[in-house]
Design a protein around this motif. Structure first.
Motif, PDB file in Angstrom:
ATOM      1  N   LYS A   3      12.133 -15.922 -66.299  1.00 12.80           N
ATOM      2  CA  LYS A   3      11.597 -15.946 -64.942  1.00 12.80           C
ATOM      3  C   LYS A   3      10.688 -14.747 -64.701  1.00 12.80           C
ATOM      4  O   LYS A   3       9.592 -14.895 -64.151  1.00 12.80           O
ATOM      5  N   TRP A   4      11.103 -13.576 -65.151  1.00  7.67           N
ATOM      6  CA  TRP A   4      10.283 -12.376 -64.978  1.00  7.67           C
ATOM      7  C   TRP A   4       9.020 -12.444 -65.815  1.00  7.67           C
ATOM      8  O   TRP A   4       7.947 -11.980 -65.388  1.00  7.67           O
ATOM      9  N   ILE A   6       7.364 -15.166 -66.540  1.00  6.29           N
ATOM     10  CA  ILE A   6       6.464 -16.067 -65.810  1.00  6.29           C
ATOM     11  C   ILE A   6       5.861 -15.366 -64.605  1.00  6.29           C
ATOM     12  O   ILE A   6       4.662 -15.510 -64.331  1.00  6.29           O
ATOM     13  N   ILE A   7       6.665 -14.593 -63.887  1.00 11.96           N
ATOM     14  CA  ILE A   7       6.158 -13.860 -62.726  1.00 11.96           C
ATOM     15  C   ILE A   7       5.065 -12.876 -63.136  1.00 11.96           C
ATOM     16  O   ILE A   7       4.001 -12.805 -62.503  1.00 11.96           O
ATOM     17  N   PHE A   8       5.302 -12.123 -64.218  1.00 10.35           N
ATOM     18  CA  PHE A   8       4.289 -11.173 -64.671  1.00 10.35           C
ATOM     19  C   PHE A   8       3.039 -11.885 -65.170  1.00 10.35           C
ATOM     20  O   PHE A   8       1.930 -11.386 -65.003  1.00 10.35           O
ATOM     21  N   ILE A  10       1.850 -14.744 -64.008  1.00  9.79           N
ATOM     22  CA  ILE A  10       1.144 -15.175 -62.795  1.00  9.79           C
ATOM     23  C   ILE A  10       0.440 -13.997 -62.141  1.00  9.79           C
ATOM     24  O   ILE A  10      -0.714 -14.113 -61.703  1.00  9.79           O
ATOM     25  N   ILE A  11       1.119 -12.859 -62.087  1.00 10.70           N
ATOM     26  CA  ILE A  11       0.493 -11.652 -61.527  1.00 10.70           C
ATOM     27  C   ILE A  11      -0.738 -11.271 -62.340  1.00 10.70           C
ATOM     28  O   ILE A  11      -1.777 -10.901 -61.781  1.00 10.70           O
ATOM     29  N   ALA A  27       0.066  -6.186 -67.057  1.00  9.21           N
ATOM     30  CA  ALA A  27       1.033  -7.192 -66.611  1.00  9.21           C
ATOM     31  C   ALA A  27       1.243  -8.248 -67.694  1.00  9.21           C
ATOM     32  O   ALA A  27       2.363  -8.705 -67.915  1.00  9.21           O
ATOM     33  N   ALA A  31       4.619  -9.292 -69.713  1.00 11.97           N
ATOM     34  CA  ALA A  31       5.056 -10.689 -69.785  1.00 11.97           C
ATOM     35  C   ALA A  31       5.310 -11.112 -71.226  1.00 11.97           C
ATOM     36  O   ALA A  31       6.295 -11.791 -71.516  1.00 11.97           O
TER      37      ALA A  31
END
Length: 54
Positions: A3-4, A6-8, A10-11, A27, A31
């Motif tokens: 999850k982290w 994917i978040i990074f 996207i960022i 970032a 990721a």
């Protein structure tokens, strides 16, 4: 952990679109590290589960 990652990712994409290439690269590096770390941990747990069942 995935999850982290994917978040990074996207960022990183958002920062890349906005023109912050240095921050986007950082970032994306985070990721990638989180993704491969999650894959390695998953493989380790699968191997341990298979060997524990024998």
């Amino acid at each position: 952990m995935i999850k982290w990652a994917i978040i990074f990712a996207i960022i990183a994409v958002i920062l890349g679109i906005l023109g912050f290439t240095g921050l986007a690269g950082a970032a994306m590096s985070i990721a990638k590290i989180l993704f491969w770390l999650a894959i390695i941990i998953t493989i380790l747990f699968v191997v341990l589960a298979v060997t524990a069942l024998r």
